[in-house]
Enzyme design. Structure first.
Site, mmCIF file in Angstrom:
data_model
loop_
_atom_site.group_PDB
_atom_site.id
_atom_site.type_symbol
_atom_site.label_atom_id
_atom_site.label_comp_id
_atom_site.label_asym_id
_atom_site.label_seq_id
_atom_site.Cartn_x
_atom_site.Cartn_y
_atom_site.Cartn_z
ATOM 1 N N LYS A 1 -7.001 3.536 -3.172
ATOM 2 C CA LYS A 1 -7.415 3.518 -1.761
ATOM 3 C C LYS A 1 -7.624 4.951 -1.288
ATOM 4 O O LYS A 1 -6.863 5.852 -1.652
ATOM 5 C CB LYS A 1 -6.328 2.813 -0.949
ATOM 6 C CG LYS A 1 -6.525 2.761 0.548
ATOM 7 C CD LYS A 1 -5.369 1.992 1.187
ATOM 8 C CE LYS A 1 -5.379 2.096 2.701
ATOM 9 N NZ LYS A 1 -4.226 1.379 3.308
ATOM 10 N N LYS B 1 -10.552 0.502 -2.365
ATOM 11 C CA LYS B 1 -10.388 0.252 -0.929
ATOM 12 C C LYS B 1 -10.645 1.521 -0.130
ATOM 13 O O LYS B 1 -9.819 2.425 -0.120
ATOM 14 C CB LYS B 1 -8.979 -0.275 -0.633
ATOM 15 C CG LYS B 1 -8.727 -0.533 0.863
ATOM 16 C CD LYS B 1 -7.325 -1.070 1.113
ATOM 17 C CE LYS B 1 -7.029 -1.192 2.610
ATOM 18 N NZ LYS B 1 -5.671 -1.726 2.877
ATOM 19 N N ASP C 1 0.864 -1.193 0.000
ATOM 20 C CA ASP C 1 0.000 0.000 0.000
ATOM 21 C C ASP C 1 0.896 1.237 0.000
ATOM 22 O O ASP C 1 1.453 1.608 1.034
ATOM 23 C CB ASP C 1 -0.899 0.010 1.242
ATOM 24 C CG ASP C 1 -1.986 -1.055 1.197
ATOM 25 O OD1 ASP C 1 -1.752 -2.119 0.592
ATOM 26 O OD2 ASP C 1 -3.064 -0.831 1.784
#
Length: 308
Positions: free
Chosen positions: A208, A244, A145
């Site tokens: 995300k 996400k 991430d």
């Protein structure tokens, strides 16, 4: 392809109005609610990103990831043999080896995700970001991430942003890359849309919302805009990018709202761990509490549910 984003306009009042309507959607009850909550569990990136993380609390997190819901509760729902686990365990790079070793010892194939690239601020040199990504992969992380440099968005340096994300994608190698936009610090919904597009063009497997460390994290208006970008990218390229939301998602009701929004905007095919994740640390506890209530008719005492 700068032509895709050069004339982007986001109707903020319309987005806000749609988000308010979503909050009024009727929620599901009974067995339907239990089913949606179990689906949410399978999409959770169970996360600990604290300065006081230790091998022991990472180990506890991993064991909870393998058995997120009590076995007797799953048996009552006839779901005990469906292999329900969370989607991934997310930790800092320094704790990746602890997580990998624990899951391996437990005979579990849940992937370990690691934040990297100067998380959470992104205010580190690019060389350092790339080195951190490579180390996390070397330690055994199968998902990375990354976090973008917000300054590149705020100053409109889209080609530089593309190049930074592209290099991060290359450093990830075989690992999946989720690109954190830190939407609460991008200044406008138009910037959120543009940054989403750039991240996808540069090879992100997921986009995300947040690091969870910003003042404003995952919100429904931001989610709507990012999902519209994902839909547009899919229409243009035929390539599905995952979504996400992360940060501030703490209750079972909020999790179901996000699932329903994804179904409404992107379709049922996005409701899988391959294309949808929920970044959360305390969410699983509330979901298990709600399932406990559904099965028994009363809420569990604190000692009756295992900590994550």
């Amino acid at each position: 392809e700068l032509g895709w984003i050069s004339k982007v306009y986001v109707n903020r009042p319309a987005v806000t109005r749609h988000a308010e309507q979503i909050k009024k959607w009727k929620t599901v009850k009974g067995n339907w609610q239990a089913a949606w909550l179990l689906k949410a569990v399978t999409c959770i990136d169970l996360t600990t990103l604290s300065g006081d993380d230790t091998p022991s609390n990472v180990q506890r997190l991993c064991l909870k990831a393998k058995r997120p819901i009590r076995e007797d509760l799953l048996k009552a729902l006839d779901m005990h043999d469906k292999g329900i686990t969370v989607a991934a365990v997310c930790v800092y790079p320094a704790r990746v080896s602890d997580a990998v070793n624990t899951l391996k010892a437990a005979g579990c194939d849940i992937p370990v995700a690691s934040v990297a690239a100067g998380f959470p601020s992104g205010q580190t040199p690019l060389e350092t970001k790339l080195a951190e990504i490579r180390l996390a992969v070397e330690y055994g992380a199968r998902e990375i991430d990354i976090v973008i440099s917000r300054s590149l968005v705020l100053t409109g340096q889209w080609e530089d942003l593309y190049e930074e994300i592209r290099l991060c994608r290359a450093a990830c190698g075989e690992a999946h890359m989720k690109t954190i936009l830190a939407t609460g610090e991008l200044g406008s919904l138009a910037n959120v849309y543009k940054a989403s597009m750039i991240a996808m063009m540069a090879g992100s497997d997921f986009i995300k919302t947040s690091t969870g460390k910003e003042v404003e994290n995952a919100t429904l208006p931001v989610g709507i805009v990012m999902m519209r970008a994902i839909k547009e990218y899919y229409w243009q390229t035929g390539y599905k990018v995952g979504f996400k939301p992360a940060g501030g998602i703490r209750t079972a009701k909020e999790a179901i709202t996000w699932l329903m929004l994804v179904k409404d905007e992107l379709g049922v095919e996005w409701l899988t761990p391959e294309l949808f994740r929920l970044g959360a640390s305390s969410l699983l506890g509330d979901i298990e509490q709600q399932i406990f209530y559904h099965v028994t008719g009363s809420y569990a005492l604190q000692h009756e549910l295992a900590m994550a």
